[in-house]
Write a protein that holds these residues in place. Sequence first.
Motif: not given
Length: 187
Positions: A167, A156, A105, A163
Motif C-alpha cells: 500500500d 489501503a 485507508i 500499513l
Amino acid sequence: MIKVAVVFHSASGSTRQLAKAVAGGAVSVQGVAVIQAEIIGADISAGRFRNSLLLEQLDSAEAIVFGSPTYMGSVSAQFKAFVDATSERWETQLWANKIAAGFTIGSNFSGDQLHTLQYLQILANQHGMLWAGLDIPGNHSTAGLNRLGAQSGVIAQSADGLLHETDLLTAHYLGQRVAQVSKKFAA
C-alpha cells in the motif's frame, strides 16, 4: 518548478504514512517540489476550517492530492470541514485545471473506501480539476502494486495501524504519477 500539494487528515497516523509515501513519490520526479499540508484539530474552530494559509498554499500548486481516512463510508469530519472551506475557491474556479488525485485507508477490506475516493473525485470535479487515477490493474504489476484493485486512487487497509508495504509503494507510485502528469500538462 512544478508544485504538488498533498493535503490530508490523519487521526491515528496511518493516513499520514500514506501522505508521506505520496509526497516521496512526487518529489522523486525531477523538477517537482512538494507541499505537505496536514489538517489538524487547531485548524477547526466551532466546526469550521479556519486555516487560510494552508488554502493559499494549495492555490499555488499545479496538483493537489487529497487524503482522508474512511469513517462511516466517507471522509473524516475534519477533512469535510476543510472541503467546505474550499467553497470560495469553487465559486471562482480557482483550482480549475489543476491535476487531482486521492488516497484513503480503512480498517476493513470492504469498508466503503471506494466511496471516499469517489467523494474526493467529486470534490475535484466541482473545482474543475483533472483527476489522475492509478494506471495499474489490481495485482497485475510485477511489484504487486494496487493490491486492493482500486483504479480511482490508493485504497489501503489496516486494522492495527501498521500499513502493508505494498500500500505504501502504491501511494509512492501515485505521487510519481501525479508529478509526471502535472509536468506533461504544464508543458
